[in-house]
Design an enzyme around this catalytic site. Structure first.
Site, short mmCIF file in Angstrom:
data_model
loop_
_atom_site.label_atom_id
_atom_site.label_comp_id
_atom_site.label_asym_id
_atom_site.label_seq_id
_atom_site.Cartn_x
_atom_site.Cartn_y
_atom_site.Cartn_z
N HIS A 217 -9.95 35.80 -3.89
CA HIS A 217 -10.92 36.70 -4.53
C HIS A 217 -10.57 38.17 -4.28
CE1 HIS A 217 -15.14 37.92 -5.67
NE2 HIS A 217 -14.87 38.89 -4.80
N GLU A 218 -10.35 38.50 -3.02
CA GLU A 218 -10.06 39.90 -2.69
C GLU A 218 -8.74 40.36 -3.29
OE1 GLU A 218 -12.38 41.58 -1.61
OE2 GLU A 218 -13.70 40.03 -0.80
N HIS B 107 -9.22 41.51 -6.74
CA HIS B 107 -9.61 42.94 -6.80
C HIS B 107 -8.40 43.84 -6.60
CE1 HIS B 107 -13.88 42.35 -7.02
NE2 HIS B 107 -13.98 41.75 -5.85
ZN ZN Z 1 -15.56 40.83 -4.86
#
Ligand code: ZN
Ligand code: CA
Ligand code: CA
Length: 337
Positions: free
Chosen positions: A248-249, A252
């Site tokens: 997830h990170e 980003h």
């Molecule tokens: Zn996030």
């Protein structure tokens, strides 16, 4: 602030292998980041997944990721330009959908911080290497047979360990957080630095936070992804301890927003800027399959890595997200020192 000590290091370039179908000039590849965009307005726009709050089932996760609408639109334009320059598109080949575009190989440094308290989880090299393997596996579509392999792969360059209790407990963007990254950050714009530690903040326990690619030029040493050590496999953050936080990170880090974000809200306007993630009004909690919070077509993308579902729920990047990650990487990271 000076970055001189970084410039003296030599690092192997990220390998950007252009697909045979792409007609791309060498000149374009060597200077994809010609934008004049100044990302200073987003200096505090870290992503924060809050495991502590969500784990208590309140359904509300504080998240300090705030991309101003004007910045989001500017970034959208720049990424779209890059995508068309590289002819990044989605196509279907055979049984699996393939997100077209160049293959990208990202060098990775993992920095493991150790605290001094009894409750500060200590991991060794095998657990860090396992996190890295899970990152590769997720991006390769390993969690979902229907997901296209992204063409984004990772090359482990090193794992280092430091004992520093202040760093271990540091909050995002705190003095200790900055000090840690100034000391440990390796490589240039295309290198992924992953910090594994505890994370304290005014929100309570956080799963992780990340920096966006368009923030790199203004704050090079703050770049990277931070992952709560208790979100790694076997950690104490129940529901979020199968290891997906690093995926997830890193999404980003490649420029993806949450699937529920958007301007003016998740349901209308440009949303997350990705065409094939159905609009979503609010974050997923747990795994609400079939939920539909926006009138727009499609049910909520609760299994997407960029939603807030449990690790057991999230398993997918869409072809549109993959194309966007590649375009943002080429625009803001590739060959950016
Ligand atoms: Zn996030
Ligand atoms: Ca809908
Ligand atoms: Ca998962």
């Amino acid at each position: 602030m000076t970055f001189g000590h970084k410039a003296t290091r030599t690092h192997r370039l990220a390998i950007v292998t252009l697909g045979a179908a792409l007609a791309v000039s060498g000149a374009l590849v060597s200077s994809p980041a010609s934008a004049q965009f100044r990302p200073g307005t987003t200096a505090s726009a870290d992503c924060i997944r809050d495991g502590g709050v969500a784990a208590r089932g309140t359904g509300r996760r504080p998240d300090t990721e705030q991309v101003p609408a004007a910045v989001a639109r500017q970034v959208q334009r720049e990424i779209a330009e890059t995508a068309s320059a590289y002819r990044i598109s989605s196509s279907r080949t055979g049984a699996r959908t393939t997100a077209a575009g160049p293959a990208i190989n990202v060098p990775v440094w993992i920095h493991v911080i150790r605290g001094k308290h009894r409750g500060d989880r200590v991991i060794g090299r095998p657990a860090a290497a396992k996190m890295f393997a899970q990152l590769k596996y997720g991006f390769n579509g390993g969690q979902n047979p229907a997901m296209a392999a992204s063409g984004i792969t990772f090359l482990l360059r090193g794992i280092d360990f430091r004992s520093n209790d202040r760093w271990f407990h540091s909050a995002p963007m705190s003095a200790a957080d900055r000090e840690m990254k100034r000391d440990l950050h390796r490589g240039n714009g295309w290198a992924l630095n992953i910090y594994v530690k505890g994370i304290s903040s005014s929100f309570g326990t956080l799963l992780g936070y990340s920096r966006f690619p368009w923030q790199y030029r203004a704050n090079r040493l703050l770049d990277g992804v931070t992952v709560n050590v208790d979100s790694l496999s076997g950690g104490r953050l129940r529901g979020y301890n199968y290891g997906d936080t690093v995926i997830h990170e890193t999404g980003h880090w490649f420029g993806l927003l949450h699937t529920f974000e958007g301007f003016p809200d998740g349901c209308s306007g440009i949303g997350d800027g990705v065409g094939d993630t159905p609009a979503e009004a609010i974050p997923a909690a747990g795994c609400p399959l079939g939920r539909d919070t926006c009138d727009a077509a499609g049910t909520d993308p609760v299994t997407n890595f960029m939603d807030y579902g449990f690790d057991s729920c999230m398993n997918t990047f869409t072809p549109g997200q993959q194309a966007r990650m590649k375009a943002a990487f080429l625009r803001y990271r590739y060959n950016v020192r």
